[in-house]
Design an enzyme around this catalytic site. Structure first.
Site, PDB file in Angstrom:
ATOM      1  N   ASN A   9      -4.978   0.717  -1.516  1.00 45.98           N
ATOM      2  CA  ASN A   9      -3.489   1.302  -0.703  1.00 45.98           C
ATOM      3  C   ASN A   9      -3.068  -0.384  -1.001  1.00 45.98           C
ATOM      4  O   ASN A   9      -3.592  -0.142   0.451  1.00 45.98           O
ATOM      5  CB  ASN A   9      -3.367   1.894   0.808  1.00 45.98           C
ATOM      6  CG  ASN A   9      -2.642   2.732   0.342  1.00 45.98           C
ATOM      7  OD1 ASN A   9      -1.256   1.983   0.285  1.00 45.98           O
ATOM      8  ND2 ASN A   9      -2.076   2.880   2.193  1.00 45.98           N
ATOM      9  N   LYS A  11       0.076  -1.181  -0.367  1.00 42.79           N
ATOM     10  CA  LYS A  11       1.097  -0.924   0.269  1.00 42.79           C
ATOM     11  C   LYS A  11       2.430  -1.653  -0.172  1.00 42.79           C
ATOM     12  O   LYS A  11       2.023  -1.354  -1.286  1.00 42.79           O
ATOM     13  CB  LYS A  11       1.239  -1.563   1.787  1.00 42.79           C
ATOM     14  CG  LYS A  11      -0.002  -0.508   2.645  1.00 42.79           C
ATOM     15  CD  LYS A  11      -0.628  -0.412   4.259  1.00 42.79           C
ATOM     16  CE  LYS A  11      -1.332   0.358   4.239  1.00 42.79           C
ATOM     17  NZ  LYS A  11      -1.499   0.411   5.597  1.00 42.79           N
ATOM     18  N   HIS A 102       0.697   9.819   3.310  1.00 38.64           N
ATOM     19  CA  HIS A 102       0.779   8.640   4.176  1.00 38.64           C
ATOM     20  C   HIS A 102       1.092   8.705   5.613  1.00 38.64           C
ATOM     21  O   HIS A 102       2.557   8.579   5.628  1.00 38.64           O
ATOM     22  CB  HIS A 102       0.154   7.384   3.112  1.00 38.64           C
ATOM     23  CG  HIS A 102      -0.238   6.038   4.169  1.00 38.64           C
ATOM     24  ND1 HIS A 102       0.663   5.546   5.216  1.00 38.64           N
ATOM     25  CD2 HIS A 102      -0.845   5.561   3.697  1.00 38.64           C
ATOM     26  CE1 HIS A 102      -0.451   4.633   5.529  1.00 38.64           C
ATOM     27  NE2 HIS A 102      -1.413   4.747   4.606  1.00 38.64           N
ATOM     28  N   GLU A 104       2.442   6.385   6.984  1.00 35.21           N
ATOM     29  CA  GLU A 104       3.552   5.558   6.902  1.00 35.21           C
ATOM     30  C   GLU A 104       4.706   6.025   6.563  1.00 35.21           C
ATOM     31  O   GLU A 104       6.354   5.911   7.033  1.00 35.21           O
ATOM     32  CB  GLU A 104       3.350   4.122   6.400  1.00 35.21           C
ATOM     33  CG  GLU A 104       2.670   3.248   7.360  1.00 35.21           C
ATOM     34  CD  GLU A 104       2.116   2.890   6.339  1.00 35.21           C
ATOM     35  OE1 GLU A 104       1.755   1.853   5.387  1.00 35.21           O
ATOM     36  OE2 GLU A 104       0.593   2.126   7.228  1.00 35.21           O
ATOM     37  N   GLU A 174      -6.992   9.796   8.221  1.00 37.25           N
ATOM     38  CA  GLU A 174      -6.840   8.648   8.470  1.00 37.25           C
ATOM     39  C   GLU A 174      -6.061   8.603   9.811  1.00 37.25           C
ATOM     40  O   GLU A 174      -4.810   9.226   9.507  1.00 37.25           O
ATOM     41  CB  GLU A 174      -5.564   8.294   7.447  1.00 37.25           C
ATOM     42  CG  GLU A 174      -5.664   7.681   6.073  1.00 37.25           C
ATOM     43  CD  GLU A 174      -5.407   6.695   5.293  1.00 37.25           C
ATOM     44  OE1 GLU A 174      -6.009   5.860   4.783  1.00 37.25           O
ATOM     45  OE2 GLU A 174      -3.871   6.766   5.535  1.00 37.25           O
ATOM     46  N   GLY A 180      -4.383  -0.437   9.587  1.00 36.56           N
ATOM     47  CA  GLY A 180      -3.920  -1.660  10.794  1.00 36.56           C
ATOM     48  C   GLY A 180      -3.936  -2.508  11.658  1.00 36.56           C
ATOM     49  O   GLY A 180      -3.736  -3.345  11.199  1.00 36.56           O
ATOM     50  N   SER A 220      -8.515   1.299   8.773  1.00 37.73           N
ATOM     51  CA  SER A 220      -9.401  -0.587   9.404  1.00 37.73           C
ATOM     52  C   SER A 220     -10.684  -0.673   8.605  1.00 37.73           C
ATOM     53  O   SER A 220     -11.787  -0.755   9.556  1.00 37.73           O
ATOM     54  CB  SER A 220      -9.078  -0.809  11.076  1.00 37.73           C
ATOM     55  OG  SER A 220      -7.418  -0.919  11.853  1.00 37.73           O
TER      56      SER A 220
HETATM   57  P1  PGA Z   1      -5.847  -0.483   7.107  1.00 37.20           P
HETATM   58  O1  PGA Z   1      -4.823   0.465   5.904  1.00 37.20           O
HETATM   59  O2  PGA Z   1      -7.143  -0.492   6.233  1.00 37.20           O
HETATM   60  O3  PGA Z   1      -5.061  -1.591   6.493  1.00 37.20           O
HETATM   61  O4  PGA Z   1      -6.304   0.116   8.265  1.00 37.20           O
HETATM   62  C1  PGA Z   1      -5.285   1.902   5.517  1.00 37.20           C
HETATM   63  C2  PGA Z   1      -4.293   2.981   4.810  1.00 37.20           C
HETATM   64  O5  PGA Z   1      -3.397   2.477   5.498  1.00 37.20           O
HETATM   65  O6  PGA Z   1      -4.334   3.446   4.148  1.00 37.20           O
END
Ligand code: PGA
Length: 257
Positions: A9, A11, A102, A104, A174, A180, A220
């Site tokens: 992803n 982003k 997601h 976010e 997630e 993140g 992460s």
């Molecule tokens: P991350 O993000 O691996 O940077 O924690 C995962 C995601 O948001 O899909």
């Protein structure tokens, strides 16, 4: 047999030429190490910014086991929705996957499960594979509400689908506190939630559907911790954010099954 998947992803990162370089480096790796020859015969999905989608989908072309996806789509087929992209546009760009819900999107854009159900529906109508994201925030886990939160997200977002429709869905668990942050769920926490999700699918649909559903872990996940996460019976791969932006790291993750 359910599919193993490692999805990146990206982003809102990378200039177009950087995104294309990343995609081409990944494709070169896959040509040298066909995914079929790797343990678990995993698939790869690249969830790119929508501006990159057509170029990346074209670069991916017929590379076996690799496909492109969008990070979001609108719930309506077309119309006066300035700034949005439709499922049909994603399909016409040559992509075959779309992220739905997601965290976010949920937190910054206020997307609720009722809306995500509509996005899932329209994605399926246009032949896209929805990767439906779910997961709790830290307070919900501390209050031991995480199972209820995830159950509610899946019930409203997905469990109204017919068995045939549901069989096209991939789920990504997630935990929001792990996204993140550098704080990864422990393999035990991931396995516990994935087994819970599979049990919910079994109760709603049947054992075979539950067995066949791919459930990814995200938050992460990186080349160092992927193997111990993926070793769990109910963890079928990962949705990778930060660690998907470097070809070497992302390609190391695909070897972690
Ligand atoms: P991350 O993000 O691996 O940077 O924690 C995962 C995601 O948001 O899909």
């Amino acid at each position: 047999m359910r599919k193993k998947i490692v999805a990146g992803n990206w982003k809102m990162n990378l200039r177009l030429e950087e995104g294309l370089k990343l995609a081409n480096d990944i494709i070169a790796f896959v040509k040298e190490h066909p995914l079929k020859s790797l343990k678990g015969k995993p698939e790869m999905i690249l969830f790119t910014p929508s501006v990159h989608l057509s170029s990346v989908a074209t670069a991916v072309g017929q590379t076996e086991g690799v496909s492109a996806g969008a990070q979001n789509c609108h719930n309506q087929p077309k119309g006066a929705y300035t700034g949005e992209i439709s499922a049909e546009m994603i399909q016409s760009a040559g992509a075959t996957n779309v992220l739905v819900g997601h965290s976010e999107r949920r937190s910054y854009f206020g997307e609720k499960d009722e809306l995500l159900a509509e996005k899932t529906k329209i994605a399926l109508e246009y032949g896209l594979r929805p990767v439906f994201c779910c997961g709790e925030v830290l307070d919900e886990r501390n209050e031991k509400k995480h199972f209820d939160v995830v159950r509610k997200q899946l019930e409203t977002g997905l469990f109204w689908l017919s068995e045939k429709e549901f069989s096209k869905i991939v789920i990504a668990y997630e935990p929001v506190w792990a996204i993140g942050t550098g704080v990864t769920a422990t393999p035990e926490q991931a396995q516990e939630m994935h087994a819970f999700i599979r049990q919910l699918i079994k109760e709603k649909y049947n054992s075979q559907t539950a067995e066949n559903t791919t459930i990814l872990y995200g938050g992460s996940c990186n080349a160092k911790n992927a193997a111990e996460l993926f070793a769990n019976e109910d963890v079928d791969g990962g949705l990778i954010g930060g660690a998907s932006l470097k070809a070497d790291e992302f390609c190391a993750i695909i070897k972690s099954f």
